[in-house]
Design a protein around this motif. Structure first.
Motif, PDB file in Angstrom:
ATOM      1  N   ASP A  58       0.835  -1.205   0.000  1.00 32.45           N
ATOM      2  CA  ASP A  58       0.000   0.000   0.000  1.00 32.45           C
ATOM      3  C   ASP A  58       0.869   1.254   0.000  1.00 32.45           C
ATOM      4  OD1 ASP A  58      -2.213  -1.568   0.031  1.00 32.45           O
ATOM      5  OD2 ASP A  58      -2.750  -1.206   2.120  1.00 32.45           O
ATOM      6  N   GLU A  61       2.459   1.860  -3.428  1.00 36.14           N
ATOM      7  CA  GLU A  61       1.590   2.511  -4.416  1.00 36.14           C
ATOM      8  C   GLU A  61       1.494   4.013  -4.154  1.00 36.14           C
ATOM      9  OE1 GLU A  61      -2.617   1.959  -4.378  1.00 36.14           O
ATOM     10  OE2 GLU A  61      -2.810   2.886  -6.337  1.00 36.14           O
ATOM     11  N   ARG A  62       1.343   4.343  -2.888  1.00 35.06           N
ATOM     12  CA  ARG A  62       1.226   5.753  -2.518  1.00 35.06           C
ATOM     13  C   ARG A  62       2.490   6.523  -2.905  1.00 35.06           C
ATOM     14  NH1 ARG A  62      -1.548   6.184   3.205  1.00 35.06           N
ATOM     15  NH2 ARG A  62      -2.966   4.875   2.014  1.00 35.06           N
ATOM     16  N   GLN A  65       2.753   6.992  -6.615  1.00 35.39           N
ATOM     17  CA  GLN A  65       1.816   8.025  -7.042  1.00 35.39           C
ATOM     18  C   GLN A  65       2.382   9.425  -6.779  1.00 35.39           C
ATOM     19  OE1 GLN A  65      -2.372   7.430  -6.034  1.00 35.39           O
ATOM     20  NE2 GLN A  65      -2.541   9.589  -5.576  1.00 35.39           N
ATOM     21  N   LEU A  89       1.329   4.603 -12.986  1.00 37.80           N
ATOM     22  CA  LEU A  89       0.293   4.779 -11.955  1.00 37.80           C
ATOM     23  C   LEU A  89      -0.732   3.652 -12.013  1.00 37.80           C
ATOM     24  CD1 LEU A  89      -0.458   8.618 -12.242  1.00 37.80           C
ATOM     25  CD2 LEU A  89       0.501   7.423 -10.267  1.00 37.80           C
ATOM     26  N   ARG A  90      -1.118   3.287 -13.228  1.00 37.86           N
ATOM     27  CA  ARG A  90      -2.114   2.220 -13.385  1.00 37.86           C
ATOM     28  C   ARG A  90      -1.566   0.874 -12.926  1.00 37.86           C
ATOM     29  NH1 ARG A  90      -6.509   3.348 -17.122  1.00 37.86           N
ATOM     30  NH2 ARG A  90      -6.756   1.123 -17.370  1.00 37.86           N
ATOM     31  N   ASP A  94      -2.844  -1.755  -9.989  1.00 40.38           N
ATOM     32  CA  ASP A  94      -3.117  -3.180 -10.191  1.00 40.38           C
ATOM     33  C   ASP A  94      -2.317  -4.039  -9.205  1.00 40.38           C
ATOM     34  OD1 ASP A  94      -3.771  -2.571 -13.539  1.00 40.38           O
ATOM     35  OD2 ASP A  94      -5.040  -3.937 -12.387  1.00 40.38           O
ATOM     36  N   GLU A  96      -1.176  -3.189  -6.302  1.00 38.11           N
ATOM     37  CA  GLU A  96      -1.712  -3.015  -4.949  1.00 38.11           C
ATOM     38  C   GLU A  96      -2.930  -3.927  -4.763  1.00 38.11           C
ATOM     39  OE1 GLU A  96      -4.242  -1.584  -1.847  1.00 38.11           O
ATOM     40  OE2 GLU A  96      -4.723  -1.168  -3.940  1.00 38.11           O
ATOM     41  N   ARG A  97      -3.752  -4.053  -5.811  1.00 33.90           N
ATOM     42  CA  ARG A  97      -4.940  -4.910  -5.723  1.00 33.90           C
ATOM     43  C   ARG A  97      -4.560  -6.382  -5.689  1.00 33.90           C
ATOM     44  NH1 ARG A  97      -7.285  -0.694  -8.700  1.00 33.90           N
ATOM     45  NH2 ARG A  97      -8.690   0.423  -7.305  1.00 33.90           N
ATOM     46  N   ASP A 100      -3.893  -7.069  -2.231  1.00 38.01           N
ATOM     47  CA  ASP A 100      -5.149  -7.196  -1.477  1.00 38.01           C
ATOM     48  C   ASP A 100      -5.741  -8.599  -1.625  1.00 38.01           C
ATOM     49  OD1 ASP A 100      -5.158  -4.633  -0.498  1.00 38.01           O
ATOM     50  OD2 ASP A 100      -6.554  -3.833  -1.984  1.00 38.01           O
ATOM     51  N   LYS A 103      -3.789 -10.902   0.504  1.00 42.06           N
ATOM     52  CA  LYS A 103      -4.162 -10.674   1.902  1.00 42.06           C
ATOM     53  C   LYS A 103      -5.525 -11.297   2.208  1.00 42.06           C
ATOM     54  CE  LYS A 103      -5.634  -6.619   3.484  1.00 42.06           C
ATOM     55  NZ  LYS A 103      -5.683  -5.236   4.037  1.00 42.06           N
ATOM     56  N   ASN A 104      -6.473 -11.133   1.304  1.00 42.41           N
ATOM     57  CA  ASN A 104      -7.805 -11.699   1.536  1.00 42.41           C
ATOM     58  C   ASN A 104      -7.742 -13.218   1.638  1.00 42.41           C
ATOM     59  OD1 ASN A 104     -10.527 -12.870   0.397  1.00 42.41           O
ATOM     60  ND2 ASN A 104     -11.004 -10.866   1.266  1.00 42.41           N
ATOM     61  N   ARG A 198      -8.588 -13.712 -10.147  1.00 47.60           N
ATOM     62  CA  ARG A 198      -8.514 -12.262 -10.370  1.00 47.60           C
ATOM     63  C   ARG A 198      -7.072 -11.770 -10.488  1.00 47.60           C
ATOM     64  NH1 ARG A 198     -11.718  -9.659  -5.854  1.00 47.60           N
ATOM     65  NH2 ARG A 198     -10.990  -7.732  -6.822  1.00 47.60           N
ATOM     66  N   HIS A 202      -5.671  -9.093 -13.271  1.00 46.27           N
ATOM     67  CA  HIS A 202      -4.782  -7.937 -13.078  1.00 46.27           C
ATOM     68  C   HIS A 202      -3.540  -8.038 -13.968  1.00 46.27           C
ATOM     69  CE1 HIS A 202      -7.046  -5.797 -10.089  1.00 46.27           C
ATOM     70  NE2 HIS A 202      -7.268  -6.933  -9.435  1.00 46.27           N
ATOM     71  N   ASN A 205      -4.713  -6.786 -17.156  1.00 46.16           N
ATOM     72  CA  ASN A 205      -4.763  -5.310 -17.120  1.00 46.16           C
ATOM     73  C   ASN A 205      -3.377  -4.720 -17.353  1.00 46.16           C
ATOM     74  OD1 ASN A 205      -7.438  -5.321 -16.352  1.00 46.16           O
ATOM     75  ND2 ASN A 205      -7.055  -4.853 -14.187  1.00 46.16           N
TER      76      ASN A 205
ATOM     77  N   GLN B 218      -3.190  12.306   1.834  1.00 44.83           N
ATOM     78  CA  GLN B 218      -3.998  11.102   1.991  1.00 44.83           C
ATOM     79  C   GLN B 218      -4.784  11.222   3.298  1.00 44.83           C
ATOM     80  OE1 GLN B 218      -3.907   8.926  -0.458  1.00 44.83           O
ATOM     81  NE2 GLN B 218      -2.066   9.629  -1.525  1.00 44.83           N
ATOM     82  N   ASP B 226     -11.852  -4.139   5.093  1.00 45.61           N
ATOM     83  CA  ASP B 226     -12.220  -5.532   4.828  1.00 45.61           C
ATOM     84  C   ASP B 226     -13.408  -5.957   5.675  1.00 45.61           C
ATOM     85  OD1 ASP B 226     -11.611  -7.549   3.124  1.00 45.61           O
ATOM     86  OD2 ASP B 226      -9.529  -7.663   3.767  1.00 45.61           O
ATOM     87  N   ASN B 230     -14.447 -13.148   6.292  1.00 45.06           N
ATOM     88  CA  ASN B 230     -13.238 -13.975   6.176  1.00 45.06           C
ATOM     89  C   ASN B 230     -13.046 -14.865   7.392  1.00 45.06           C
ATOM     90  OD1 ASN B 230     -12.563 -12.356   3.971  1.00 45.06           O
ATOM     91  ND2 ASN B 230     -11.495 -10.893   5.277  1.00 45.06           N
TER      92      ASN B 230
END
Lengths: 236, 236
Positions: A58, A61-62, A65, A89-90, A94, A96-97, A100, A103-104, A198, A202, A205, B218, B226, B230
């Motif tokens: 995270d 990404e910040r 940016q 940036l794009r 991606d 960063e996701r 996620d 992590k999920n 997913r 990405h 993408n 930010q 989340d 989970n």
């Protein structure tokens, strides 16, 4: 001399962004690998590591940016240089996701710990994850090489992951129907499988972004974007 | 005069981007509303409309991206103006993903058509969707008003959606355990519920982007990102 100095400082800024993207990519890849490993081995310490690694991603990404915006403001790039930075940036978003999603998956390790993951399903998840992580690894290589042909190939190969995911989806449904005690665990595994699928999206993408950064155009033709598990009906 | 003319053309470009974002937002909202309606009423014609509307949203994002890059290249904005345009790119990407979630929900209408959606679950999905779409609508209003306080409020309210989603998740598991014939339908409904919950996440992303566009910083504090489904274990 002054002009050379400015140019080289600019190149350094671009190189810095490129290096940070590669670092983010490497970490995202490792997190997803670790998450699936933690899941199939019920390794909650490894799961916890993935969850805390996500903060690094995270922040990455910040930082990208902020640096990218400073670079645009300072250098006022146009055409290819501007596309390069906007593309960065794009890609950072991606990656960063992807983190996620890792992590999920890691968060679900505790929920399935009571029952464990049946061996056959574990192999299915590992296989799906291998496919998705190869896509991610290759697209990160293409980010460095800028091979348009390889970017196109990655984009088209996403179908393989989708087919594998749909097959795993059916298998998980079967396990649940066979024994209701499997339902909770298999539901979490369904979401884990979807997370992994997913990752492939990405990677796709990112391949499209690289195509755009390099050529200034969007890749042609509909991307093979969705899996067909949506269509698995009650008879399936 | 020349300078005024240039300024006003620039303002027009920014206004154009703002208008296109609002249009994308309105369409994304309508798609998600229609998708849930199609799901609970087994309305496959409406589902088909959502699926085809997604192309409009994809093209919208692409067009905003192209226009934004032309504007950066031509006007070479700095500071707040640059953040404005970079933020617009991020918001367009979030709205495109919201549309994907609506489309994914719509695609599941056919899979659940055989059995239909039990009334109680339908109400749960509608309630979750109402919450998420209020978040989306409000964040689109904040995009126009630029109220930092409201952006912060939206960001914090995402917890409510997560709690509602977790409760629906448990309910769906219970249905599956009660009767294995519910498993396929309830699995699709689980993914639909997750899609809706993720609309709330994107509204939160947009709120954070607006905060950043307006302040250059930010938002502080960990976002409630989340859900806790989970953690729902075999005993849950």
């Amino acid at each position: 001399m002054a002009s050379t100095h400015i140019l080289s400082a600019y190149d350094e800024e671009l190189q810095y962004l490129t290096r940070r993207i590669s670092e983010m990519g490497g970490l995202a890849e490792q997190m997803c690998l670790d998450a699936v490993r933690a899941l199939v081995n019920s390794d909650s310490a490894l799961a916890q590591k993935v969850i805390s690694d996500d903060v690094i991603l995270d922040n990455g990404e910040r930082e990208i940016q902020e640096k990218a915006i400073i670079t645009i403001a300072r250098r006022q790039p146009v055409a290819a240089d501007l596309r390069e930075i906007v593309g960065t940036l794009r890609i950072a978003a991606d990656l960063e996701r992807v983190g996620d999603l890792g992590k999920n998956t890691a968060k679900r390790v505790i929920a399935v710990q009571g029952t464990g993951v049946p061996r056959k399903l574990a192999r299915g998840l590992e296989h799906l994850s291998d496919l998705a992580l190869v896509q991610l690894k290759e697209v990160l290589d293409v980010y460095v090489s800028r091979s348009i042909e390889k970017a196109e190939a990655i984009r088209l190969r996403d179908e393989e992951i989708d087919a594998m995911y749909t097959s795993l989806f059916r298998e998980l449904l079967t396990y649940m129907m066979e024994d209701p005690r499997n339902i909770t665990t298999c539901t979490h595994l369904l979401f884990c499988a979807k997370n992994i699928e997913r990752i492939g999206d990405h990677a796709t993408n990112i391949a499209e972004t690289i195509y755009y950064m390099t050529t200034g155009a969007q890749p042609e033709g509909e991307r093979p974007k969705d899996d067909s598990s949506n269509m698995v009906g009650a008879a399936g």
